[in-house]
Design a protein around this motif. Structure first.
Motif, PDB file in Angstrom:
ATOM      1  N   ASP A  63      -7.013   5.647  -9.302  1.00 24.14           N
ATOM      2  CA  ASP A  63      -7.737   4.561  -9.971  1.00 24.14           C
ATOM      3  C   ASP A  63      -6.780   3.428 -10.338  1.00 24.14           C
ATOM      4  OD1 ASP A  63      -7.193   4.902 -13.241  1.00 24.14           O
ATOM      5  OD2 ASP A  63      -6.809   6.671 -11.978  1.00 24.14           O
ATOM      6  N   ARG A  78      -4.428   5.813  -3.628  1.00 22.50           N
ATOM      7  CA  ARG A  78      -5.781   6.403  -3.653  1.00 22.50           C
ATOM      8  C   ARG A  78      -6.259   6.675  -5.073  1.00 22.50           C
ATOM      9  NH1 ARG A  78      -8.125   4.676   0.517  1.00 22.50           N
ATOM     10  NH2 ARG A  78      -6.254   3.732   1.381  1.00 22.50           N
ATOM     11  N   SER A 105     -12.184 -13.144   1.949  1.00 21.14           N
ATOM     12  CA  SER A 105     -12.709 -13.525   0.634  1.00 21.14           C
ATOM     13  C   SER A 105     -12.369 -14.969   0.269  1.00 21.14           C
ATOM     14  CB  SER A 105     -12.156 -12.582  -0.441  1.00 21.14           C
ATOM     15  OG  SER A 105     -10.737 -12.597  -0.433  1.00 21.14           O
ATOM     16  N   SER A 163      -6.675  -7.831  -4.890  1.00 23.20           N
ATOM     17  CA  SER A 163      -7.655  -6.883  -4.337  1.00 23.20           C
ATOM     18  C   SER A 163      -7.126  -6.310  -3.027  1.00 23.20           C
ATOM     19  CB  SER A 163      -8.990  -7.600  -4.070  1.00 23.20           C
ATOM     20  OG  SER A 163      -9.411  -8.380  -5.173  1.00 23.20           O
ATOM     21  N   VAL A 205      -6.444  -4.577   0.272  1.00 21.36           N
ATOM     22  CA  VAL A 205      -7.325  -3.782   1.122  1.00 21.36           C
ATOM     23  C   VAL A 205      -7.005  -2.289   0.999  1.00 21.36           C
ATOM     24  CG1 VAL A 205      -7.973  -3.335   3.528  1.00 21.36           C
ATOM     25  CG2 VAL A 205      -7.669  -5.693   2.730  1.00 21.36           C
ATOM     26  N   ASN A 206      -5.699  -1.961   0.978  1.00 19.15           N
ATOM     27  CA  ASN A 206      -5.296  -0.552   0.993  1.00 19.15           C
ATOM     28  C   ASN A 206      -5.159   0.083  -0.389  1.00 19.15           C
ATOM     29  OD1 ASN A 206      -5.160  -0.599   3.801  1.00 19.15           O
ATOM     30  ND2 ASN A 206      -3.070  -1.418   3.748  1.00 19.15           N
ATOM     31  N   VAL A 207      -5.544  -0.635  -1.433  1.00 17.66           N
ATOM     32  CA  VAL A 207      -5.507  -0.088  -2.789  1.00 17.66           C
ATOM     33  C   VAL A 207      -6.899  -0.269  -3.397  1.00 17.66           C
ATOM     34  CG1 VAL A 207      -4.337  -0.118  -5.027  1.00 17.66           C
ATOM     35  CG2 VAL A 207      -3.074  -0.792  -2.970  1.00 17.66           C
ATOM     36  N   PRO A 208      -7.838   0.599  -3.038  1.00 18.12           N
ATOM     37  CA  PRO A 208      -9.233   0.379  -3.440  1.00 18.12           C
ATOM     38  C   PRO A 208      -9.452   0.378  -4.951  1.00 18.12           C
ATOM     39  CG  PRO A 208      -8.967   2.466  -2.227  1.00 18.12           C
ATOM     40  CD  PRO A 208      -7.677   1.736  -2.124  1.00 18.12           C
ATOM     41  N   GLY A 209      -8.530   0.976  -5.732  1.00 19.64           N
ATOM     42  CA  GLY A 209      -8.677   0.971  -7.190  1.00 19.64           C
ATOM     43  C   GLY A 209      -8.476  -0.413  -7.800  1.00 19.64           C
ATOM     44  N   TRP A 210      -7.905  -1.310  -7.049  1.00 20.08           N
ATOM     45  CA  TRP A 210      -7.694  -2.684  -7.519  1.00 20.08           C
ATOM     46  C   TRP A 210      -8.633  -3.635  -6.807  1.00 20.08           C
ATOM     47  CZ3 TRP A 210      -1.691  -3.917  -7.798  1.00 20.08           C
ATOM     48  CH2 TRP A 210      -1.140  -3.285  -8.929  1.00 20.08           C
ATOM     49  N   ARG A 211      -9.666  -4.039  -7.491  1.00 18.14           N
ATOM     50  CA  ARG A 211     -10.555  -5.076  -6.951  1.00 18.14           C
ATOM     51  C   ARG A 211     -10.699  -6.151  -8.005  1.00 18.14           C
ATOM     52  NH1 ARG A 211      -9.070  -3.515  -3.164  1.00 18.14           N
ATOM     53  NH2 ARG A 211     -10.018  -2.592  -1.332  1.00 18.14           N
ATOM     54  N   GLY A 246       0.802  -1.214   0.000  1.00 19.91           N
ATOM     55  CA  GLY A 246       0.000   0.000   0.000  1.00 19.91           C
ATOM     56  C   GLY A 246       0.834   1.262   0.000  1.00 19.91           C
TER      57      GLY A 246
END
Lengths: 315, 315
Positions: free
Chosen positions: A40, A38, B280, A83, A85-91, A13
């Motif tokens: 995309d 933070r 998950s 995915s 947790v600390n990189v919300p742009g990557w799911r 992160g």
């Protein structure tokens, strides 16, 4: 003769590190970017591609035979996605396919960061020579990985060893993961500090309310600070003993910022382990501090890539 | 063509069973003795030797290529010794060497009874086709075993999968093993009955205060009986979720006398699993009743012997 190399990526992160690593674990080329955590998903991927561009530009790149990735989790090695947790742009981000695309189709091995650190400790660090070991990072969170039968056990999705989120207190405090009484909820750095604050401990002037400050107070004899570390040690001991009882590890390696507390953590941890590791076959279980430094993630990612290659060769 | 066979021994505190088993798990010859559990070690061994004498006297014996032993634990597969809790005459008893001596030097594979039952469920039962599974026996005690990466994981000493003695309640009631809040201390049959009695439940006329009687009361709607099963289910769920979080199993097979309670156990178990299996990669975890009957120990011991032989062949 020039030996083969592997490329390694350590994705967290805070930073994205990359390296070319030889088959003895030596880092020959190294590069790094801050993680635009933070932003995309494509912006985050661009930072990865910049790291890889520096590696592929190296005259050594022609010797690279595989890519190993250790990533903040959860990861899904079977799908090739991450995915963090600390990189919300990557799911569910298809990191493996994207990395393969910019590295000329090299085989890519993905594991979670806990598994990567474990691979590094097993190859070069405190778990060397141990065929069955648990390696842990106790820090802002609590992570880990397993060596079983002499090999890294990442599990089908690369997430095995998530000791921070096993419940050792089934009626305990709610954990952000949704369960109760998880090891992390009791033993992580922020929870050590929280518990000390709730007990009346206060940081000194100019000091943060951190686990490191609680450790300093504990070394000075502060009973509230000592008690907070003892409770963390008890939860870690219950989790380590559970792991040993389930899969027969004989060593638990503990690293991360909280482990820097030294005997303030390790002394009560060794005592508590005797309370929870009771069956005959786990009584030989020992605890050791981690030996790998900040390169653990890169070295472990390289180890995963090298191991995979030797599997393929062996078939 | 006549296929090779293996001999199997299932050694418990009540009976010692032996069989000749083919490579499809069919029992061709079977014999049994009561375990003289309160006698000295040599007397217990004599019962084993009588079982083996019946097997070696069979015209099929010439096709036996290995011996598999599943024994009440703890066992020490690396030393070839057993120390079953309920057979005090055997402490560090060299069972592997003694069995080898009376079977003409055949290779002997020793595993714990939890591992044996797991091998059977994986080969022929509810875990068939699952590469990563936990199999449990919930009865007077709580035992288990693990399949990882498509293979039985007995661990170096043959005891891996001892889920009954992981702590899910680190401040909980003392367990006879020396720890606190073990899964067995909450979820075993006797503890289900004890908790119901403490809550005011009483068995009907002519009924024992057993988990089966509590299950009958629960089916009739008795809230104390229901609550006792729910608490057991909660502890089992925490233990199963911990196992999945640590090693990535996607199936938990639950057998033993307590599992005969059916939905009285399985309904709250599936509900509680959602509370503890939160990450998950463990959310796909399912629970299934065991399929193997009383032959599970023999079939699993045979599986261990066959697997060992195919390892040797493959080298």
């Amino acid at each position: 003769m020039q030996t083969d190399l592997v490329a390694a990526l350590d994705i967290g992160g805070t930073k994205i590190a990359g390296a070319l690593v030889d088959d003895r674990g030596r880092i020959l080329v190294r590069t790094q970017r801050a993680t635009p955590a933070r932003e995309d998903g494509e912006t985050v991927m661009r930072a990865v591609e910049e790291v890889l561009a520096e590696l592929t530009a190296s005259p050594l790149w022609s010797r690279a035979r595989a890519v190993g990735i250790g990533s903040a989790g959860p990861v899904d090695a079977s799908a090739g996605t991450v995915s963090p947790v600390n990189v919300p742009g990557w799911r569910g981000f298809p990191l493996v396919a994207r990395v393969r695309a910019v590295t000329g189709g090299l085989p890519v091995e993905l594991i979670g960061d806990g598994a990567a650190i474990t691979a590094a400790e097993h190859w070069q660090g405190a778990a060397r020579g141990h065929d069955n070991a648990l390696c842990m990072v106790v820090s802002t969170g609590v992570g880990g990985g397993l060596v079983l039968n002499g090999r890294l056990h990442p599990g089908p999705t690369g997430n095995a060893g998530h000791i921070g989120h096993i419940s050792v207190d089934l009626d305990g405090d709610p954990c952000p993961c949704g369960a109760r009484g998880c090891v992390e909820r009791i033993a992580s750095g922020p929870n050590i500090a929280r518990r000390a604050l709730e007990g009346g401990w206060r940081p000194g002037p100019g000091e943060d309310a951190s686990a490191a400050a609680v450790a300093a107070a504990a070394r000075a004899g502060d009973p509230v600070a000592l008690a907070s570390f003892e409770r963390a040690a008890q939860a870690l001991a219950a989790g380590i003993a559970a792991t040993a009882t389930l899969v027969e590890v004989d060593l638990a390696v503990v690293g991360g910022g909280v482990a820097k507390a030294g005997d303030v953590l390790f002394a009560p941890l060794r005592t508590a382990l005797k309370d929870y590791a009771t069956l005959s076959f786990v009584q030989r279980l020992t605890v050791a501090p981690a030996q790998m430094g900040t390169d653990a993630g890169l070295v472990g990612a390289a180890a995963a890539a090298l191991t995979r290659r030797s599997d393929v060769t062996a078939v």
